[in-house]
Motif scaffolding. Structure first.
Motif, PDB file in Angstrom:
ATOM      1  N   PHE A   1      20.481  -5.427  -8.814  1.00 60.52           N
ATOM      2  CA  PHE A   1      19.969  -4.134  -8.605  1.00 60.52           C
ATOM      3  C   PHE A   1      20.741  -3.389  -7.383  1.00 60.52           C
ATOM      4  CE2 PHE A   1      16.334  -6.600 -10.162  1.00 60.52           C
ATOM      5  CZ  PHE A   1      15.832  -5.615 -11.052  1.00 60.52           C
ATOM      6  N   ASP A   2      21.045  -2.115  -8.105  1.00 61.57           N
ATOM      7  CA  ASP A   2      21.620  -1.337  -6.778  1.00 61.57           C
ATOM      8  C   ASP A   2      20.593  -0.182  -6.804  1.00 61.57           C
ATOM      9  OD1 ASP A   2      23.023   1.015  -6.422  1.00 61.57           O
ATOM     10  OD2 ASP A   2      24.344   1.007  -8.009  1.00 61.57           O
ATOM     11  N   VAL A   3      19.970  -0.103  -5.818  1.00 56.71           N
ATOM     12  CA  VAL A   3      18.817   0.759  -5.360  1.00 56.71           C
ATOM     13  C   VAL A   3      19.118   1.629  -4.277  1.00 56.71           C
ATOM     14  CG1 VAL A   3      16.415   0.554  -4.603  1.00 56.71           C
ATOM     15  CG2 VAL A   3      17.247  -1.316  -5.934  1.00 56.71           C
TER      16      VAL A   3
ATOM     17  N   GLY B   1       0.659  -1.250  -0.059  1.00 54.17           N
ATOM     18  CA  GLY B   1      -0.061   0.021  -0.083  1.00 54.17           C
ATOM     19  C   GLY B   1       0.761   1.469  -0.075  1.00 54.17           C
ATOM     20  N   LYS B   2       2.124   0.946   0.042  1.00 49.72           N
ATOM     21  CA  LYS B   2       2.983   2.356  -0.240  1.00 49.72           C
ATOM     22  C   LYS B   2       3.556   2.512  -1.531  1.00 49.72           C
ATOM     23  CE  LYS B   2       3.443   3.078   4.416  1.00 49.72           C
ATOM     24  NZ  LYS B   2       2.703   4.009   5.071  1.00 49.72           N
ATOM     25  N   VAL B   3       3.577   3.772  -1.938  1.00 46.40           N
ATOM     26  CA  VAL B   3       4.094   4.218  -3.027  1.00 46.40           C
ATOM     27  C   VAL B   3       5.488   4.500  -2.903  1.00 46.40           C
ATOM     28  CG1 VAL B   3       4.338   5.946  -5.039  1.00 46.40           C
ATOM     29  CG2 VAL B   3       2.021   4.916  -4.328  1.00 46.40           C
ATOM     30  N   VAL B   4       6.534   3.897  -3.556  1.00 42.48           N
ATOM     31  CA  VAL B   4       8.062   4.103  -3.458  1.00 42.48           C
ATOM     32  C   VAL B   4       8.500   4.706  -4.727  1.00 42.48           C
ATOM     33  CG1 VAL B   4      10.133   2.703  -2.850  1.00 42.48           C
ATOM     34  CG2 VAL B   4       7.871   1.643  -2.030  1.00 42.48           C
ATOM     35  N   THR B   5       9.262   5.414  -4.562  1.00 41.81           N
ATOM     36  CA  THR B   5      10.193   6.019  -5.574  1.00 41.81           C
ATOM     37  C   THR B   5      11.622   5.910  -5.318  1.00 41.81           C
ATOM     38  OG1 THR B   5       8.832   8.252  -5.244  1.00 41.81           O
ATOM     39  CG2 THR B   5      10.880   8.373  -6.509  1.00 41.81           C
ATOM     40  N   LEU B   6      12.246   5.440  -6.225  1.00 35.71           N
ATOM     41  CA  LEU B   6      13.578   4.827  -5.972  1.00 35.71           C
ATOM     42  C   LEU B   6      14.371   5.055  -7.336  1.00 35.71           C
ATOM     43  CD1 LEU B   6      13.856   1.915  -7.691  1.00 35.71           C
ATOM     44  CD2 LEU B   6      12.549   1.145  -5.759  1.00 35.71           C
ATOM     45  N   HIS B   7      15.779   5.041  -7.206  1.00 39.44           N
ATOM     46  CA  HIS B   7      16.838   5.163  -8.278  1.00 39.44           C
ATOM     47  C   HIS B   7      17.305   3.692  -8.174  1.00 39.44           C
ATOM     48  CE1 HIS B   7      16.808   8.815 -10.641  1.00 39.44           C
ATOM     49  NE2 HIS B   7      16.816   9.512  -9.555  1.00 39.44           N
ATOM     50  N   TYR B   8      17.627   3.347  -9.509  1.00 37.91           N
ATOM     51  CA  TYR B   8      18.238   1.845  -9.508  1.00 37.91           C
ATOM     52  C   TYR B   8      18.925   1.976 -10.785  1.00 37.91           C
ATOM     53  CZ  TYR B   8      15.359   0.980 -13.479  1.00 37.91           C
ATOM     54  OH  TYR B   8      14.680   0.862 -14.681  1.00 37.91           O
ATOM     55  N   THR B   9      20.015   0.882 -10.768  1.00 41.24           N
ATOM     56  CA  THR B   9      20.692   0.500 -11.713  1.00 41.24           C
ATOM     57  C   THR B   9      20.572  -0.944 -11.920  1.00 41.24           C
ATOM     58  OG1 THR B   9      22.324   2.212 -11.843  1.00 41.24           O
ATOM     59  CG2 THR B   9      23.054   0.350 -12.855  1.00 41.24           C
ATOM     60  N   LEU B  10      20.462  -1.664 -12.917  1.00 48.87           N
ATOM     61  CA  LEU B  10      20.281  -2.967 -13.198  1.00 48.87           C
ATOM     62  C   LEU B  10      21.464  -3.681 -14.070  1.00 48.87           C
ATOM     63  CD1 LEU B  10      18.647  -5.834 -13.300  1.00 48.87           C
ATOM     64  CD2 LEU B  10      17.376  -5.048 -15.175  1.00 48.87           C
TER      65      LEU B  10
END
Ligand code: ZN
Length: 165
Positions: free
Chosen positions: A135-137, A8-17
């Motif tokens: 993933f680096d998050v 139920g949470k909206v998550v904002t993230l940066h990632y490199t795959l």
């Protein structure tokens, strides 16, 4: 109170795959961060599991085996179909994704792997099937989903789902 990641949470993230080879194949860092709704299957299960309980500011490295990402690769899942099975006005290229209906009427994604004059090879495997994903998050923001986002099963706004028609 610090918001932690849960359903139920909206998550904002940066990632490199990255793949096992170390090759980076995708990154949000040159543009908008990714937004997803936790618990709604917006992202691969292994990454979603690893993010549970994390908070804004947390940085994690996650290794996701294929069975918690895009599944194993089925080497038998290639099919050769006539070019006429595709819309004539579409310029076919390897990597393109289409939806096809199976006998039960369910839409399944397929990917074009080879394009010939008369015939096209499609693959039912996701291009990342069989791959271990790294993933680096960095978690940027965690907030409650709006009622509308919960009903739709995805976040709205910049970096989220857009309903521009
Ligand atoms: Zn929506």
């Amino acid at each position: 109170m610090t918001e932690t990641i849960q359903d139920g949470k909206v998550v904002t993230l940066h990632y490199t795959l990255k793949l096992d080879s170390g090759q980076a194949i995708d990154s949000s860092r040159s543009g908008e961060p990714l937004k997803y709704l936790h618990g709604a299957n917006n992202i691969v299960p292994g990454l979603e599991e690893a993010l549970a309980g994390k908070a804004a500011g947390d940085k994690i490295d996650v290794t996701v085996p294929a069975d918690k990402a895009y599944g194993p690769r089925n080497p038998q899942a290639h099919q050769v179909v006539p070019r006429s099975a595709f819309p004539p006005d579409v310029e076919l290229e390897p990597g393109m994704q289409f939806g096809v209906r199976d006998e039960q009427g369910r839409v399944m994604p397929v990917w074009v792997t080879q394009v010939g004059e008369e015939q096209v090879t499609i693959d039912l495997n996701h291009p990342l099937a069989g791959e271990t994903l790294h993933f680096d998050v960095e978690v940027m923001e965690v907030r409650d989903a709006t009622a509308e986002e919960s009903a739709h099963g995805h976040p709205h706004g910049p970096g989220g789902h857009s309903h521009d028609e």
